[in-house]
Design a protein around this motif. Structure first.
Motif, short mmCIF file in Angstrom:
data_model
loop_
_atom_site.label_atom_id
_atom_site.label_comp_id
_atom_site.label_asym_id
_atom_site.label_seq_id
_atom_site.Cartn_x
_atom_site.Cartn_y
_atom_site.Cartn_z
N ASP A 134 0.82 -1.22 0.00
CA ASP A 134 0.00 0.00 0.00
C ASP A 134 0.85 1.26 0.00
OD1 ASP A 134 -2.22 -1.60 0.13
OD2 ASP A 134 -2.17 -1.67 2.32
N TYR A 135 2.13 1.09 -0.14
CA TYR A 135 3.00 2.25 -0.04
C TYR A 135 2.92 3.11 -1.30
CZ TYR A 135 7.25 5.00 0.39
OH TYR A 135 8.15 6.04 0.44
N HIS A 136 2.70 4.39 -1.12
CA HIS A 136 2.68 5.34 -2.22
C HIS A 136 3.80 6.34 -2.00
CE1 HIS A 136 -1.19 3.58 -2.76
NE2 HIS A 136 -1.40 4.27 -3.85
N PHE A 137 4.58 6.56 -3.02
CA PHE A 137 5.67 7.53 -2.90
C PHE A 137 5.14 8.87 -3.40
CE2 PHE A 137 9.55 9.62 -4.49
CZ PHE A 137 10.31 9.55 -3.35
N PHE A 138 4.77 9.75 -2.47
CA PHE A 138 4.16 11.04 -2.79
C PHE A 138 3.02 10.87 -3.81
CE2 PHE A 138 8.46 12.12 -1.34
CZ PHE A 138 8.12 12.95 -0.28
N GLY A 139 2.18 9.89 -3.56
CA GLY A 139 0.99 9.69 -4.39
C GLY A 139 1.21 8.80 -5.60
N ILE A 140 2.45 8.41 -5.89
CA ILE A 140 2.69 7.54 -7.06
C ILE A 140 2.66 6.09 -6.60
CG2 ILE A 140 4.20 7.06 -9.03
CD1 ILE A 140 5.51 9.80 -8.47
N MET A 141 1.90 5.27 -7.31
CA MET A 141 1.71 3.89 -6.88
C MET A 141 2.96 3.02 -7.14
SD MET A 141 -0.57 1.63 -5.84
CE MET A 141 -0.50 -0.13 -5.73
N LEU A 142 3.50 3.06 -8.33
CA LEU A 142 4.68 2.25 -8.66
C LEU A 142 5.80 3.18 -9.16
CD1 LEU A 142 2.72 -0.52 -10.55
CD2 LEU A 142 3.86 -0.86 -8.40
N PRO A 143 6.38 3.94 -8.28
CA PRO A 143 7.31 4.99 -8.73
C PRO A 143 8.54 4.46 -9.44
CG PRO A 143 7.39 4.75 -6.35
CD PRO A 143 6.25 3.92 -6.82
N LEU A 144 9.04 3.32 -8.98
CA LEU A 144 10.29 2.81 -9.54
C LEU A 144 10.11 2.40 -11.00
CD1 LEU A 144 12.84 2.64 -7.92
CD2 LEU A 144 12.50 0.20 -7.71
N ILE A 145 8.98 1.74 -11.27
CA ILE A 145 8.71 1.32 -12.66
C ILE A 145 8.53 2.57 -13.53
CG2 ILE A 145 7.11 0.09 -14.17
CD1 ILE A 145 6.61 -1.84 -11.97
N ALA A 146 7.83 3.54 -13.00
CA ALA A 146 7.58 4.77 -13.77
C ALA A 146 8.91 5.46 -14.10
CB ALA A 146 6.67 5.70 -12.97
N ILE A 147 9.81 5.54 -13.09
CA ILE A 147 11.11 6.19 -13.30
C ILE A 147 11.93 5.37 -14.31
CG2 ILE A 147 13.31 6.79 -12.20
CD1 ILE A 147 11.58 7.40 -9.64
N ALA A 148 11.95 4.05 -14.12
CA ALA A 148 12.74 3.19 -15.01
C ALA A 148 12.24 3.28 -16.45
CB ALA A 148 12.67 1.74 -14.52
N PHE A 149 10.92 3.30 -16.60
CA PHE A 149 10.37 3.38 -17.95
C PHE A 149 10.69 4.74 -18.57
CE2 PHE A 149 6.89 3.93 -21.03
CZ PHE A 149 7.15 2.83 -21.82
N GLY A 150 10.59 5.78 -17.77
CA GLY A 150 10.95 7.13 -18.25
C GLY A 150 12.39 7.18 -18.73
N LEU A 151 13.31 6.62 -17.92
CA LEU A 151 14.74 6.61 -18.29
C LEU A 151 14.96 5.79 -19.56
CD1 LEU A 151 16.59 6.25 -14.87
CD2 LEU A 151 16.77 8.13 -16.47
N PHE A 152 14.24 4.68 -19.66
CA PHE A 152 14.37 3.81 -20.84
C PHE A 152 13.94 4.57 -22.10
CE2 PHE A 152 12.17 0.84 -23.73
CZ PHE A 152 13.25 0.06 -24.10
N ILE A 153 12.81 5.27 -22.02
CA ILE A 153 12.30 6.02 -23.18
C ILE A 153 13.27 7.15 -23.55
CG2 ILE A 153 10.43 7.59 -23.91
CD1 ILE A 153 9.62 4.66 -24.03
N ILE A 154 13.78 7.85 -22.53
CA ILE A 154 14.72 8.96 -22.79
C ILE A 154 15.97 8.42 -23.48
CG2 ILE A 154 16.25 10.64 -21.67
CD1 ILE A 154 13.99 11.00 -19.55
N THR A 155 16.51 7.32 -22.94
CA THR A 155 17.74 6.76 -23.51
C THR A 155 17.51 6.30 -24.96
OG1 THR A 155 18.13 5.92 -21.31
CG2 THR A 155 19.66 5.20 -22.98
N GLU A 156 16.37 5.64 -25.17
CA GLU A 156 16.10 5.14 -26.52
C GLU A 156 15.85 6.28 -27.50
OE1 GLU A 156 16.29 1.91 -27.85
OE2 GLU A 156 17.36 1.81 -25.95
N THR A 157 15.18 7.34 -27.02
CA THR A 157 14.94 8.50 -27.88
C THR A 157 16.26 9.15 -28.26
OG1 THR A 157 12.92 8.83 -26.63
CG2 THR A 157 13.55 10.61 -28.10
N LEU A 158 17.15 9.30 -27.27
CA LEU A 158 18.47 9.90 -27.56
C LEU A 158 19.23 9.01 -28.54
CD1 LEU A 158 19.62 11.19 -24.07
CD2 LEU A 158 18.91 12.55 -26.02
#
Lengths: 86, 273
Positions: A55-79
Motif C-alpha cells: 500500500d506504499y505510495h511515494f508522494f501519491g505515485i503507486m509504482l514509482p520505480l517502474i515509472a522512473i525506469a520506464f521514463g529513463l528507458f524512453i529517454i535513452t532510446e529517444t536519444l
C-alpha cells in the motif's frame, strides 16, 4: 548477446545482495551500453515486488520505480534514435 | 540522400516501437495494480529468502574470519568499551524497570492493561538494499503476521508497520520512509505534531518557536503501552523565522538492525481482565 546475459545475471544478483545504488548503477550501465535494454524496466519491476510494501505510495505515485525506469528507458532510446553510429 | 532516407525510415520504425513499449507499459501497470502483485511478489520473495539465507551464512563466516585477524590490542579496547557500556546500561535499567512497573500498576488501577504479544523476527535485508526504506523480515502469514502490525526494536521504539505479507516473509515499511507521515506527540505537554519521514531513520517536523523543546527529548507515539518514534537530534531556529525546524532520528542504526519484534495487539485484553 553473451555479455548482455552475463550482465543481466550480475544485476539480478546485485538486486538481492547489494545496496540499491549499486544495483541502479549497474542496471543504468546496461541501459547505456546495450541497445533496447528493456531488462532495466524488468529489474525495477523485481525491485518493486521485493522491497515495496503493497500500500506504499511515494508522494501519491503507486509504482514509482517502474515509472522512473520506464521514463529513463524512453529517454535513452529517444536519444539513441538521434545518435548515428558507425 | 539515400543514407538520410534510410535514417528517417529507421526513426519512423523506432517511433512505432516506442508506441508499443508505452502500450505494454500501461498493460503491465494495469495487471500489477489489480492482479499480479501478490503472485509475483510471493515468487520473488521465495527466491529472495534462499539467496538471503546463503548470504547470511557467508556474512557470519566473514565476520568470524575478521575477528580472527583483528589485533589483540584492538579486541581488548573493544572489550573494555563494551564492559563500560554494559555497566552504564545496567545502572540505567534499574530505574527504568522500576518506573515501568509503577506505570503499569498505575494503568491497572484504572482497568487498562497495556498488553501486547511480541513475535521475534530476523531482518533479512536492511533498508540500504531497498529503494523504499523497507525491511524484509523472516516471518510471514505462516507465523500469524498480518498487514498493519506494528514493528518494534529494542527500547520500545516503533520503527514501522508490516505492509506486505507472504508465506514466510514480510515487508516492513519504516515510518521514516520518504513520503510517510506519523502522528506523534512531543514535549512535556504532549503537543501533537505530524512527523515526516526523510529516509534512513530520519524525520522532521515544524513547530512555532515559542514551544519549549530540547535535544534528546523523546518523540512519543500515542498508545497505552510506551512507544516512541525517535529522539530529537537537532533543532534549528533561524533568525527572523517564527518557526523551529526539528530533526528527529531513531536512536539505532537502522542499517545494522538484525532482530525486530512484530507487535500483535491483544485487542480483547482489556475486556478479558
Amino acid at each position: 548477446m553473451r555479455w548482455r546475459v552475463l550482465w543481466n545475471i550480475v544485476v539480478f544478483i546485485l538486486l538481492f545482495i547489494a545496496p540499491f545504488w549499486l544495483t541502479f548503477l549497474a542496471a543504468f550501465a546496461g541501459l547505456v551500453f546495450f541497445p533496447r535494454y528493456i531488462e532495466f524496466v524488468f529489474i525495477a519491476l523485481c525491485a518493486e515486488f521485493l522491497y515495496r510494501g503493497q500500500d506504499y505510495h511515494f508522494f501519491g505515485i503507486m509504482l514509482p520505480l517502474i515509472a522512473i525506469a520506464f521514463g529513463l528507458f524512453i529517454i535513452t532510446e529517444t536519444l539513441r534514435m538521434y545518435v548515428r553510429r558507425r | 540522400m539515400i543514407t538520410s532516407f534510410r535514417h528517417d525510415n529507421k526513426i519512423r520504425r523506432k517511433k512505432r516501437q516506442m508506441l508499443w513499449y508505452f502500450l505494454a507499459f500501461f498493460v503491465i501497470l494495469f495487471l500489477l495494480r489489480f492482479f499480479l502483485f501478490d503472485v509475483l511478489g510471493a515468487l520473488s520473495h521465495s527466491i529472495g529468502i534462499r539467496i538471503w539465507g546463503v548470504q547470511s551464512v557467508f556474512s557470519q563466516w566473514i565476520s568470524g574470519a575478521r575477528m580472527l585477524i583483528a589485533s589483540k590490542e584492538s579486541l581488548a579496547r573493544e572489550n573494555q568499551r563494551l564492559h563500560d557500556t554494559i555497566d552504564m546500561m545496567t545502572l540505567e535499567s534499574y530505574s527504568r524497570d522500576a518506573l515501568r512497573a509503577e506505570n503499569e500498576d498505575f494503568k491497572k488501577k484504572f482497568n487498562r492493561y497495556p498488553e501486547r504479544e511480541l513475535l521475534l523476527a530476523r531482518v533479512l535485508t536492511s533498508p540500504a538494499r531497498s529503494p523504499y526504506d523497507t525491511l524484509i523480515i523472516d516471518a510471514g502469514s505462516e507465523h500469524g503476521i498480518v498487514k498493519g502490525m506494528a514493528v518494534m526494536s529494542d527500547g520500545d521504539f516503533t520503527i514501522g508497520t508490516v505492509t506486505s505479507v507472504f508465506k514466510r516473509s514480510a515487508a516492513v515499511t519504516l515510518y521514516s520512509s520518504p513520503g510517510s507521515t506519523l502522528d506523534v506527540t512531543v514535549g512535556t505537554s504532549s503537543i501533537p505534531v505530524i512527523l515526516y519521514g526523510d529516509g534512513g531513520g530520519n524525520f522532521h517536523f515544524t513547530l512555532p518557536r515559542g514551544i519549549d523543546l530540547s535535544v534528546n527529548d523523546l518523540v512519543d507515539i500515542p498508545a497505552l503501552a510506551p512507544s516512541y518514534a525517535g529522539v530529537i537530534e537537532a533543532i534549528s531556529r533561524p533568525e527572523g523565522s517564527s518557526f523551529q525546524f526539528v530533526h528527529v532520528k531513531m536512536p539505532l542504526n537502522i542499517y545494522q538492525i538484525k532482530w525486530v519484534y512484530v507487535v500483535a495487539p491483544l485487542l480483547n485484553a482489556n475486556a478479558r481482565k
